[in-house]
Write a protein that holds these residues in place. Structure first.
Motif, PDB file in Angstrom:
ATOM      1  N   ALA A 119      35.722  60.371  41.709  1.00 28.92           N
ATOM      2  CA  ALA A 119      35.697  59.942  40.300  1.00 28.92           C
ATOM      3  C   ALA A 119      36.989  60.512  39.625  1.00 28.92           C
ATOM      4  O   ALA A 119      37.782  60.091  38.865  1.00 28.92           O
ATOM      5  CB  ALA A 119      34.675  60.281  39.633  1.00 28.92           C
ATOM      6  N   ASP A 143      31.456  62.226  45.861  1.00 25.96           N
ATOM      7  CA  ASP A 143      31.447  61.352  44.542  1.00 25.96           C
ATOM      8  C   ASP A 143      32.149  61.881  43.515  1.00 25.96           C
ATOM      9  O   ASP A 143      32.918  61.022  42.815  1.00 25.96           O
ATOM     10  CB  ASP A 143      30.082  60.971  44.336  1.00 25.96           C
ATOM     11  CG  ASP A 143      29.072  62.102  44.326  1.00 25.96           C
ATOM     12  OD1 ASP A 143      29.511  63.282  44.305  1.00 25.96           O
ATOM     13  OD2 ASP A 143      27.928  62.069  43.841  1.00 25.96           O
ATOM     14  N   CYS A 146      30.636  57.127  50.134  1.00 21.96           N
ATOM     15  CA  CYS A 146      31.905  57.537  49.449  1.00 21.96           C
ATOM     16  C   CYS A 146      33.139  57.600  50.465  1.00 21.96           C
ATOM     17  O   CYS A 146      32.786  58.566  51.300  1.00 21.96           O
ATOM     18  CB  CYS A 146      31.741  58.643  48.506  1.00 21.96           C
ATOM     19  SG  CYS A 146      32.744  58.619  46.969  1.00 21.96           S
TER      20      CYS A 146
END
Length: 504
Positions: free
Chosen positions: A239, A235, A271
């Protein structure tokens, strides 16, 4: 403070349009200096941790795995799909060999056999022949394509020789095909046979470098430690990955969401990761993703088997466990393009050499390295060159765009001052009025009539002739034919240009 890559250091690279010209960025002297600086910074980056292991330790282990145990000896590398390289790709091999020699280092070409098969048609002006007789060219990755049979390679040689008899030069395709034939019975697959034959041909040209397939690296523990690091933090990595892409798009005014590559999808339930999940027995692949289960990120296979990623785990223990899991289930986590370059730039090379396309994508990687790993990205370099089919030497490449622009100017100049008078009158007339519309129509009727003038007719005839000539020239001014179409002396001249550039 997050390290940042400085955008002004990039150039707007363009492939040369003239035969025999090369692009080297930055200057060869700077390339050498960057290699030394990259090595010093990467070998001392102990504060950068990959799955809780200092980056220099992971880097040392991968370099040792590649057979590069001399830590202080520079490693200059490049990579490309296992395919029939055109001269602009091939010159990367000249670059790494000569740059490594200047630094007393080692050169490695990484042949990517984990991408889809492509560019496997041996082409020349007026003809082409498939390098392989396999019907498996739509496989998910090129490592699944078997090596050509010796019988097919003999047929390729016959077809090519028949075409080449009419040429005034001797291409080096025959020794390349000879090498392919010798290895066809023993090579595991097409990429192995092809990269081996390219390596052998380059050796005859004085380019001595090491060649490595990418697929074996996917089961090395240093690589899997890197994989574990990313998937345990999928995750956070996504990002940073997506933020780097968005920053690059803003800087380059790119509005298409999928360019230069799509964002990684990240949802509450899981993800996406920048790897392919390959089923080695079925020959199928999917985009790798991890699911969230009980507060952890987990790789879930189709058979229900699960691997739980622990960000706090020791890196080497985690890599070993992941290796056993993948082998037991017959799957592989293969890097997608940006990830592979990250592995090679951070963990293997002291200087990585790209073509123009790779260099553009690596501007995104520079941002990602700075943002996610808190590291000033190691410098990379760019090279490409243009070698047209030898039959094009001495011929002038027709510029259709230039002629079209001449015609556009001529069309609007034939009315002389009358055109300006019409333009002024149209601008003075009320918007959307009948008067304005009538003036516009009248001006264009006169422009159309002016096309019948002798001067415009002569331009039109010359434009039609140029378009016909362009069709005839298209084949010989194709810079993407296999480099072995060239004679040995032309390739030697190109190598000498690189040698001279690095000698300054």
């Amino acid at each position: 403070m997050t390290p940042t890559a400085s955008p002004p250091r990039y150039d707007r690279w363009k492939a040369p349009t003239e035969d025999g010209h090369v692009l080297i960025w930055p200057s060869p002297a700077q390339v050498s200096a960057d290699a030394i600086d990259n090595h010093a910074r990467l070998t001392s980056a102990d504060t950068v941790k990959l799955q809780n292991v200092p980056l220099p330790q992971v880097r040392t282990r991968l370099r040792q795995w590649l057979g590069h145990g001399e830590e202080d000896r520079p490693l200059i590398a490049t990579g490309h799909q296992a395919e029939l390289h055109h001269p602009g790709v091939w010159v990367k091999n000249a670059f790494i060999k000569i740059a490594a020699h200047r630094l007393g280092g080692r050169a490695i070409h990484f042949a990517v056999d984990t991408d889809e098969p492509k560019h496997l048609q041996l082409r020349w002006p007026g003809g082409s022949v498939a390098l392989t007789d396999s019907d498996r060219l739509k496989e998910e990755w090129s490592g699944l394509v078997p090596a050509p049979t010796p019988a097919h390679l003999a047929e390729v040689a016959n077809v090519f020789d028949a075409a080449a008899r009419a040429w005034h030069f001797k291409p080096v395709v025959p020794p390349f095909l000879d090498s392919m034939r010798r290895s066809a019975g023993t090579s595991a697959n097409l990429p192995a046979a092809l990269s081996g034959a390219v390596h052998d041909l380059d050796a005859t040209l004085g380019l001595h470098y090491d060649s490595r397939l990418v697929s074996p690296i996917c089961f090395s523990e240093p690589y899997l430690l890197f994989v574990h690091h990313i998937l345990a933090r999928a995750d956070l990595f996504a990002a940073d990955y997506n933020a780097s892409l968005e920053e690059y798009r803003r800087e380059n005014k790119i509005r298409t969401p999928g360019r230069p590559m799509p964002n990684l999808k990240c949802l509450p339930e899981g993800c996406e990761a920048p790897f392919w999940l390959d089923d080695l027995s079925a020959g199928s692949r999917s985009r790798a993703a991890v699911a969230r289960e009980d507060g952890a990120l987990v790789l879930v296979l189709r058979n229900g088997e699960r691997f739980r990623f622990d960000p706090a785990a020791d890196g080497w223990s985690a890599a070993g466990a992941l290796l056993l899991f993948l082998r037991r289930n017959g799957v592989r986590l293969a890097p997608r393009a940006l990830t592979l370059t990250a592995v090679l730039r951070l963990l293997a090379a002291d200087q990585f050499v790209h073509g123009i396309g790779g260099g553009q994508y690596d501007q995104v990687l520079d941002k990602l390295i700075a943002r996610h790993f808190q590291l000033d990205p190691p410098r990379f370099s760019i090279t490409t060159a243009t070698l047209y089919f030898p039959g094009a030497i001495g011929q002038r490449h027709i510029c259709i765009r230039c002629l079209a622009e001449d015609g556009h100017r001529l069309k609007h100049a034939v009315l002389g001052q009358t055109k300006s008078q019409y333009v002024n009158a149209i601008a003075s007339a009320p918007r959307h009025s009948m008067e304005r519309s009538a003036l516009f129509t009248e001006m264009h009727e006169k422009l159309f009539a002016a096309r019948k003038s002798d001067i415009y007719r002569r331009w039109s005839d010359s434009y039609d002739q140029a378009k016909n000539r362009e069709k005839q020239e298209k084949a010989i001014f194709d810079r993407e034919m296999f480099y072995a179409i060239q004679p040995a002396d032309r390739l030697a001249e190109m190598i000498e240009k690189y040698r001279a550039a690095f000698a300054r």
